[in-house]
Design a protein around this motif. Structure first.
Motif, PDB file in Angstrom:
ATOM      1  N   THR A  85      47.026  43.129  17.037  1.00  0.00           N
ATOM      2  CA  THR A  85      47.171  41.679  17.216  1.00  0.00           C
ATOM      3  C   THR A  85      45.815  41.014  16.992  1.00  0.00           C
ATOM      4  O   THR A  85      44.766  41.647  17.153  1.00  0.00           O
ATOM      5  CB  THR A  85      47.639  41.357  18.649  1.00  0.00           C
ATOM      6  OG1 THR A  85      46.723  41.960  19.574  1.00  0.00           O
ATOM      7  CG2 THR A  85      49.043  41.882  18.901  1.00  0.00           C
ATOM      8  N   ALA A  86      45.865  39.741  16.611  1.00  0.00           N
ATOM      9  CA  ALA A  86      44.634  39.022  16.288  1.00  0.00           C
ATOM     10  C   ALA A  86      43.649  39.079  17.459  1.00  0.00           C
ATOM     11  O   ALA A  86      42.438  39.204  17.260  1.00  0.00           O
ATOM     12  CB  ALA A  86      44.958  37.581  15.931  1.00  0.00           C
ATOM     13  N   ALA A  87      44.179  39.028  18.688  1.00  0.00           N
ATOM     14  CA  ALA A  87      43.306  39.002  19.862  1.00  0.00           C
ATOM     15  C   ALA A  87      42.539  40.309  20.022  1.00  0.00           C
ATOM     16  O   ALA A  87      41.419  40.320  20.554  1.00  0.00           O
ATOM     17  CB  ALA A  87      44.141  38.729  21.110  1.00  0.00           C
ATOM     18  N   SER A  88      43.139  41.413  19.555  1.00  0.00           N
ATOM     19  CA  SER A  88      42.496  42.709  19.788  1.00  0.00           C
ATOM     20  C   SER A  88      41.654  43.174  18.600  1.00  0.00           C
ATOM     21  O   SER A  88      41.095  44.256  18.621  1.00  0.00           O
ATOM     22  CB  SER A  88      43.564  43.754  20.114  1.00  0.00           C
ATOM     23  OG  SER A  88      44.466  43.846  19.032  1.00  0.00           O
ATOM     24  N   LYS A 104      47.633  45.406   8.763  1.00  0.00           N
ATOM     25  CA  LYS A 104      47.819  46.442   9.794  1.00  0.00           C
ATOM     26  C   LYS A 104      49.305  46.748   9.886  1.00  0.00           C
ATOM     27  O   LYS A 104      50.130  45.832   9.832  1.00  0.00           O
ATOM     28  CB  LYS A 104      47.293  45.939  11.129  1.00  0.00           C
ATOM     29  CG  LYS A 104      45.778  45.784  11.152  1.00  0.00           C
ATOM     30  CD  LYS A 104      45.216  46.333  12.436  1.00  0.00           C
ATOM     31  CE  LYS A 104      43.710  46.507  12.347  1.00  0.00           C
ATOM     32  NZ  LYS A 104      43.209  47.347  13.429  1.00  0.00           N
ATOM     33  N   THR A 105      49.633  48.020  10.010  1.00  0.00           N
ATOM     34  CA  THR A 105      51.047  48.391  10.079  1.00  0.00           C
ATOM     35  C   THR A 105      51.295  49.335  11.248  1.00  0.00           C
ATOM     36  O   THR A 105      50.407  50.083  11.662  1.00  0.00           O
ATOM     37  CB  THR A 105      51.496  49.105   8.787  1.00  0.00           C
ATOM     38  OG1 THR A 105      50.587  50.168   8.502  1.00  0.00           O
ATOM     39  CG2 THR A 105      51.557  48.171   7.611  1.00  0.00           C
ATOM     40  N   PHE A 121      46.350  39.524   8.117  1.00  0.00           N
ATOM     41  CA  PHE A 121      45.393  38.624   8.763  1.00  0.00           C
ATOM     42  C   PHE A 121      44.425  38.034   7.740  1.00  0.00           C
ATOM     43  O   PHE A 121      44.031  38.717   6.795  1.00  0.00           O
ATOM     44  CB  PHE A 121      44.563  39.386   9.804  1.00  0.00           C
ATOM     45  CG  PHE A 121      45.390  40.036  10.872  1.00  0.00           C
ATOM     46  CD1 PHE A 121      45.757  39.334  12.008  1.00  0.00           C
ATOM     47  CD2 PHE A 121      45.822  41.349  10.727  1.00  0.00           C
ATOM     48  CE1 PHE A 121      46.529  39.930  12.994  1.00  0.00           C
ATOM     49  CE2 PHE A 121      46.590  41.952  11.708  1.00  0.00           C
ATOM     50  CZ  PHE A 121      46.950  41.246  12.844  1.00  0.00           C
ATOM     51  N   SER A 122      44.060  36.768   7.983  1.00  0.00           N
ATOM     52  CA  SER A 122      42.942  36.195   7.239  1.00  0.00           C
ATOM     53  C   SER A 122      41.685  36.527   8.027  1.00  0.00           C
ATOM     54  O   SER A 122      41.563  36.149   9.200  1.00  0.00           O
ATOM     55  CB  SER A 122      43.117  34.684   7.112  1.00  0.00           C
ATOM     56  OG  SER A 122      41.855  34.105   6.875  1.00  0.00           O
ATOM     57  N   VAL A 123      40.765  37.239   7.393  1.00  0.00           N
ATOM     58  CA  VAL A 123      39.599  37.718   8.131  1.00  0.00           C
ATOM     59  C   VAL A 123      38.659  36.565   8.485  1.00  0.00           C
ATOM     60  O   VAL A 123      38.155  36.474   9.594  1.00  0.00           O
ATOM     61  CB  VAL A 123      38.864  38.812   7.317  1.00  0.00           C
ATOM     62  CG1 VAL A 123      37.553  39.186   7.980  1.00  0.00           C
ATOM     63  CG2 VAL A 123      39.747  40.038   7.176  1.00  0.00           C
ATOM     64  N   ALA A 124      38.469  35.631   7.523  1.00  0.00           N
ATOM     65  CA  ALA A 124      37.549  34.525   7.767  1.00  0.00           C
ATOM     66  C   ALA A 124      38.070  33.649   8.908  1.00  0.00           C
ATOM     67  O   ALA A 124      37.305  33.241   9.782  1.00  0.00           O
ATOM     68  CB  ALA A 124      37.377  33.698   6.502  1.00  0.00           C
ATOM     69  N   ALA A 125      39.376  33.353   8.889  1.00  0.00           N
ATOM     70  CA  ALA A 125      39.944  32.483   9.914  1.00  0.00           C
ATOM     71  C   ALA A 125      40.226  33.251  11.198  1.00  0.00           C
ATOM     72  O   ALA A 125      40.434  32.644  12.251  1.00  0.00           O
ATOM     73  CB  ALA A 125      41.227  31.839   9.393  1.00  0.00           C
ATOM     74  N   GLY A 126      40.276  34.587  11.112  1.00  0.00           N
ATOM     75  CA  GLY A 126      40.544  35.407  12.295  1.00  0.00           C
ATOM     76  C   GLY A 126      41.924  35.174  12.867  1.00  0.00           C
ATOM     77  O   GLY A 126      42.107  35.181  14.081  1.00  0.00           O
ATOM     78  N   LYS A 127      42.890  34.928  11.979  1.00  0.00           N
ATOM     79  CA  LYS A 127      44.240  34.691  12.508  1.00  0.00           C
ATOM     80  C   LYS A 127      45.312  35.422  11.707  1.00  0.00           C
ATOM     81  O   LYS A 127      45.102  35.763  10.529  1.00  0.00           O
ATOM     82  CB  LYS A 127      44.529  33.187  12.557  1.00  0.00           C
ATOM     83  CG  LYS A 127      44.617  32.522  11.203  1.00  0.00           C
ATOM     84  CD  LYS A 127      45.163  31.111  11.351  1.00  0.00           C
ATOM     85  CE  LYS A 127      45.786  30.660  10.041  1.00  0.00           C
ATOM     86  NZ  LYS A 127      45.484  29.418   9.514  1.00  0.00           N
TER      87      LYS A 127
END
Lengths: 426, 251
Positions: A85-88, A104-105, A121-127
């Motif tokens: 998840t984005a948070a982790s 991620k799968t 996920f977009s790495v730059a936006a972190g979401k």
């Protein structure tokens, strides 16, 4: 990526001092997006058993489609046990290795089936930008991966992905040539027509079978055959009949019938009935028909002007136009499903076989392959973005895919063997 | 005085020079008018003596490729020769021991190693010859004989700086291939920047978004990666610091 034709103009409106000067910049260098595909997280033993194939198919799809630069896992900095998840996720670990997107799968057995969750996920936006869950009846990890890869492809391009389409090809065996039907990556290859010499296959509409040319009765005839079914005769004229091509709606076929020094094109209904001769050039050859995406036109090869060249005409044989005027040996046209290009094989002045495209509207020829041994027999993906072809660049005749601009050639992960005349089902 | 008396030479009479003077004047006027007319008709562009000279360079690139041949891809530029520094080897201690001939000493025969060395140097020589012959048979460069490799570098001094900005940004103008071709046609984004006296970025922001996040991100990244730029010319500094400049991006 060779997009050096950068057009640059500098418009400086410095006269009006109050206004900001504007510098116009064009000629972007479109390049594959750096993408990190994290190894799949398997939830149980059944999933662990499937993870290797699942992962290999997903990474192949992302690598071969030409949109992404899939990053080497050896460089990854993230903890192998990092969450999904984005948070982790520690996104700085991914941006530090150059990733702009991250996949991620998770894999888990679901009764007799296999379930996979994919997050993008977009790495730059972190979401998180995309989450897809798919279940495959039976445990077919590669096909499950293709399904998820299609979702990612569609997210970025807004076009359907090619990863669940089917291809056919000929494989040389002792004493003959067999026709196979396979997934787009050459895996799950099933022999359809075996025994004797079977060549020039094309995927039947719907992908459940192939039509092909076979020498089983001495002279070449046309057959259609579903996987596990019996062959049906499409055309057996007692003359040399070859090279069948289905119209995009599947209602008609086009093929070539040859005598000693003459070959003419015919168009018939899909079951071979009602053949109509659509070319009439005594003493010359007309062959290798390929339909336009609207089913109204045919591209074909003819030597009526002395050397084999690519021509187009209406499907009823009217309005014949020569399309190629460069080179003296241009063959195997394949009309892009997008309609704008026809790919073909040409022998250049160095006697090398290479792939080119010709723009149907303006006749502009673009080279796709160069200085990489022999490259032949192009066939477009259903979305027109990729080309499947035969290359001898790594030794024997192998199947490769590359973008329609000739970038990112990748070999299909197939067993060793000699493969020819691929066709990509629409 | 008889009628036959000779006329005095001093008698005033008409001068024969006048018609010649008149003809000469007419001819000169005619020539002058003619010259002015011709030069007016054939005049080139007016030369502005205050303008900076334009330096143009025309470079012959090679013989033109036959139109009937299939096109070839541009050959990629050869990579710059790697300047791998030789790994420093520990200096061997000089062999100071002097060999003293002894009774048993035999004249040194050329050893097997020496033979191998000779072979090596021979093969090296052949290699070098091979290389030169290969280099000699290198293909002739193809291109447009009227081509201009460097382009003309006409830039007024003020514009020269903007061209520098433009080139620096364009070199880093990388956009993801995942943007579909249909979408590419409509893309346009603007990035406004302000520059300090050393060419450093004081402020950067998207002043007009394209609507595609990937594209917007890419153009801002291109400007950020291109900075810092060189110091702007004196007369532009104030303007670049206060009003700044806008980059308008299209694919």
């Amino acid at each position: 990526m060779n997009r050096t034709a950068a057009v640059l103009s500098v418009l400086v409106s410095s006269a009006a001092l109050a206004q900001q000067p504007v510098i116009e910049i064009s000629g972007a260098n479109f390049r594959p997006m750096p993408l990190a595909v994290a190894p799949p997280m398997a939830q149980d033993d059944a999933a662990r058993a499937a993870a290797v194939e699942f992962d290999s198919a997903l990474v192949f799809d992302m690598t071969a489609c030409g949109l992404f630069q899939v990053l080497d896992r050896k460089s990854f900095l993230a903890d192998a046990k990092e969450g999904v998840t984005a948070a982790s996720i520690t996104f700085s670990n991914w941006s530090n290795v150059g990733a702009e997107s991250l996949i991620k799968t998770q894999l888990a057995a679901d009764g007799d089936n296999l379930r996979a969750d994919l997050r993008l996920f977009s790495v730059a936006a972190g979401k998180e930008e995309l989450k897809v869950s798919e279940t495959w009846t039976g445990r077919e990890p590669r096909r499950l991966a293709h399904k998820l890869a299609n979702a990612v492809y569609k997210y970025f391009t807004k076009e359907p992905g090619p990863f669940e389409s089917r291809i056919t090809f000929v494989r040389k065996v002792a004493g003959g040539k067999d026709v196979y039907l396979a997934d787009w990556d050459g895996k799950h290859a099933v022999p359809v027509a075996t025994g004797n010499i079977n060549v020039l296959p094309t995927v039947m509409p719907g992908g459940g079978g192939v039509a092909f040319t076979s020498y089983r009765r001495g002279k070449p005839d046309l057959y259609a055959q579903r996987v596990g079914g019996e062959p049906t005769v499409l055309s057996a004229t007692g003359r040399m009949t070859s090279g069948v091509a289905y119209s995009p709606d599947g209602s008609r076929i086009a093929y070539s019938v040859a005598d000693a020094e003459n070959a003419e094109l015919y168009v018939a209904k899909a079951d071979g009935s009602g053949p109509v001769k659509v070319t009439d050039t005594k003493f010359f050859l007309n062959s290798s028909p390929s339909w336009s995406p609207d089913g109204k036109k045919l591209a074909f090869v003819s030597n009526r002007a002395g050397s084999p060249q690519i021509y187009v005409m209406n499907a009823d044989g009217s309005d014949v136009k020569r399309l190629t005027f460069q080179g003296n040996y241009n063959t195997t046209p394949a009309w892009s499903p997008k309609g704008d290009l026809i790919a073909f094989t040409a022998r250049d002045e160095r006697n090398a076989f290479d792939l080119f495209t010709v723009n149907v509207t303006n006749g502009k020829i673009t080279r796709l392959t160069q200085d990489a041994k022999g490259n032949e027999e192009p066939s477009f993906a259903p979305n027109g973005r990729l080309i499947l072809f035969v290359s001898t660049r790594s030794g024997g005749k192998q199947l490769f895919v590359m973008t329609h601009e000739g970038n990112n050639p990748v070999a299909l992960p197939m067993d060793k063997g000699e493969y020819t005349t691929p066709d990509w089902g629409r | 005085m008889t009628a036959s008396a000779v006329e005095s030479l001093l008698r005033p009479r008409k001068s024969p020079v006048l018609p010649f003077v008149a003809a000469s004047v007419v001819a000169h006027v005619g020539l002058t008018v003619g010259f002015l007319l011709v030069s007016a008709l054939l005049a080139g562009p007016r030369v502005d003596l205050d303008a900076k000279p334009i330096k143009a360079s025309l470079v012959r690139l090679g013989k033109k490729r036959d139109d009937k041949l299939l096109p070839r891809k541009e050959e990629p530029a050869p990579p710059p020769p790697s300047k791998a520094e030789p790994a420093p080897t520990p200096a061997a201690a000089p062999d100071t021991a002097v060999k003293v001939p002894t009774k048993d000493a035999k004249p040194e025969k050329p050893s097997k190693d020496a033979k191998a060395d000779a072979k090596d140097s021979k093969s090296k020589l052949f290699d070098a010859l091979n290389k030169t012959s290969r280099a000699a048979s290198a293909e002739e460069l193809e291109g447009d004989p009227d081509g201009d490799a460097n382009g003309d570098s006409a830039k007024q001094e003020g514009e020269r700086y903007y061209a520098l900005l433009s080139n620096a940004v364009r070199r880093r103008y990388d956009v993801s291939d995942t943007i579909s071709e249909a979408e590419r046609k409509a893309l346009r984004a603007e990035v406004a920047i302000k520059l300090g006296p050393a060419g450093e970025l004081l402020d950067v922001g998207l002043s007009h978004a394209s609507g595609n996040e990937l594209f917007d991100g890419a153009v801002v990244a291109a400007v950020k990666k291109a900075a810092p730029f060189g110091p702007p010319p004196e007369h532009l500094r104030e303007q670049l610091r206060k009003q700044g400049v806008v980059f308008a991006f299209t694919p």
